[in-house]
Design an enzyme around this catalytic site. Sequence first.
Site, PDB file in Angstrom:
ATOM      1  N   GLY A 295       0.820  -1.205   0.000  1.00  0.00           N
ATOM      2  CA  GLY A 295       0.000   0.000   0.000  1.00  0.00           C
ATOM      3  C   GLY A 295       0.850   1.249   0.000  1.00  0.00           C
ATOM      4  O   GLY A 295       0.493   2.259   0.614  1.00  0.00           O
TER       5      GLY A 295
ATOM      6  N   GLY B 290      -0.675   4.806  -0.923  1.00  0.00           N
ATOM      7  CA  GLY B 290      -1.822   5.286  -0.171  1.00  0.00           C
ATOM      8  C   GLY B 290      -1.504   6.468   0.718  1.00  0.00           C
ATOM      9  O   GLY B 290      -0.410   7.045   0.680  1.00  0.00           O
ATOM     10  N   GLN B 291      -2.462   6.814   1.563  1.00  0.00           N
ATOM     11  CA  GLN B 291      -2.371   7.995   2.418  1.00  0.00           C
ATOM     12  C   GLN B 291      -1.126   7.979   3.298  1.00  0.00           C
ATOM     13  O   GLN B 291      -0.390   8.963   3.380  1.00  0.00           O
ATOM     14  CB  GLN B 291      -3.622   8.099   3.298  1.00  0.00           C
TER      15      GLN B 291
ATOM     16  N   ILE C 230      -0.484  -1.880  -6.150  1.00  0.00           N
ATOM     17  CA  ILE C 230      -1.454  -2.700  -6.857  1.00  0.00           C
ATOM     18  C   ILE C 230      -1.585  -2.203  -8.294  1.00  0.00           C
ATOM     19  O   ILE C 230      -1.215  -1.071  -8.612  1.00  0.00           O
ATOM     20  CB  ILE C 230      -2.837  -2.688  -6.173  1.00  0.00           C
TER      21      ILE C 230
ATOM     22  N   ILE D 158      -2.463  -7.401  -1.914  1.00  0.00           N
ATOM     23  CA  ILE D 158      -2.567  -8.042  -0.601  1.00  0.00           C
ATOM     24  C   ILE D 158      -3.517  -9.236  -0.606  1.00  0.00           C
ATOM     25  O   ILE D 158      -3.438 -10.104   0.271  1.00  0.00           O
ATOM     26  CB  ILE D 158      -2.985  -7.014   0.472  1.00  0.00           C
TER      27      ILE D 158
ATOM     28  N   TYR E  98     -15.447  -0.553   9.141  1.00  0.00           N
ATOM     29  CA  TYR E  98     -14.070  -0.093   9.330  1.00  0.00           C
ATOM     30  C   TYR E  98     -13.573  -0.491  10.719  1.00  0.00           C
ATOM     31  O   TYR E  98     -12.492  -1.082  10.871  1.00  0.00           O
ATOM     32  CB  TYR E  98     -14.025   1.422   9.153  1.00  0.00           C
TER      33      TYR E  98
ATOM     34  N   LYS F 201     -10.718  -3.302  12.105  1.00  0.00           N
ATOM     35  CA  LYS F 201      -9.587  -2.899  12.936  1.00  0.00           C
ATOM     36  C   LYS F 201      -9.490  -3.756  14.196  1.00  0.00           C
ATOM     37  O   LYS F 201      -8.401  -4.196  14.579  1.00  0.00           O
ATOM     38  CB  LYS F 201      -9.701  -1.412  13.295  1.00  0.00           C
TER      39      LYS F 201
END
Length: 320
Positions: A8, A11-12, A35, A55, A143, A147
């Site tokens: 990733g 990403g952010q 990806i 992933i 979400y 987690k």
Amino acid sequence: MKNILIIGSTGQIGSELTIELRKRYPKGNIVAGYISGAKPRGELAETGPMALVDITNEQQIAETVSRYNIDTVYNLAALLSAVAEAKPLLAWNIGIGGLFNVLEVAREMNCAVFTPSSIGAFGPDAPKDKTPQDTVRCPQTMYGVTKVTGELLSDYYYIRYGVDTRSVRFPGLISYVTPPGGGTTDYAVDIFYSAVRGEKFVCPIAAGTYMDMMYMPDALHAAIQIMEADPARLRHRNAFNIASMSFDPETIYNQIKKHIPDFTMEYDVDPLRQKIADSWPNMLDDACAREEWGWKPQYNIETMTSDMINKLKIKLLRNA
């Protein structure tokens, strides 16, 4: 850590963490996993190796770990909160199915694994202020479910197989580098863009809604520091509360107005994001992270606001 794979990396968090790790370790030892359709560009592509790593493909992960002799994996693949509510199955497949793939590879190939958790792991039944490290975790979002499950699964692999898993619960992250990507706390990034551009900001989160926030440099430091920490000191692993600042929209608005006096804001509350925000803590207690691996943020709301505005002005002028 010697050879590191960031899954990733575009990403952010990954886009900035990859660059930061390449500043601290030999650039050739930091592999940017990406990806299809999100290949690294610019500095991310030019400063070190990169590899196609989905992933959801365990074999692809294993082949990359073997090819680059990886000993540490930063697993940053995930959907952000509001996006995860819109695509719950995809959020589960990436967040938990993908994590399972990473942990299996780590078990077989002796890798350490960092998988970030979030303030979203707590639900409305957790204490709102100074939320303890160990307390009830009953989130009401997909979400948050991913987690909490990720924390438990990572702990299981440490207890059952000895995989060196570690994690932090990130608050909302504020950065001038990566644009917002669908998180509940992203208003705290959007507001700076509006201010620097001279635009009125329309806030989707109601006044008086406090949430933990953190400037990205501190988040990067936390992700690196915990993986460098002496494992003998860690009584907790997945995942540590970390905190820096807590504010509501009015607070950050008034901080920005100190630098941009003409800045204006109005409210148009997004019911979905507000519901998510209301279920999260106001402020975490990060005493365990401070005690067990020396966590200490470098930025507060004043220093973050000043730096964010200055850096965004430079960025937007350069891109004009």
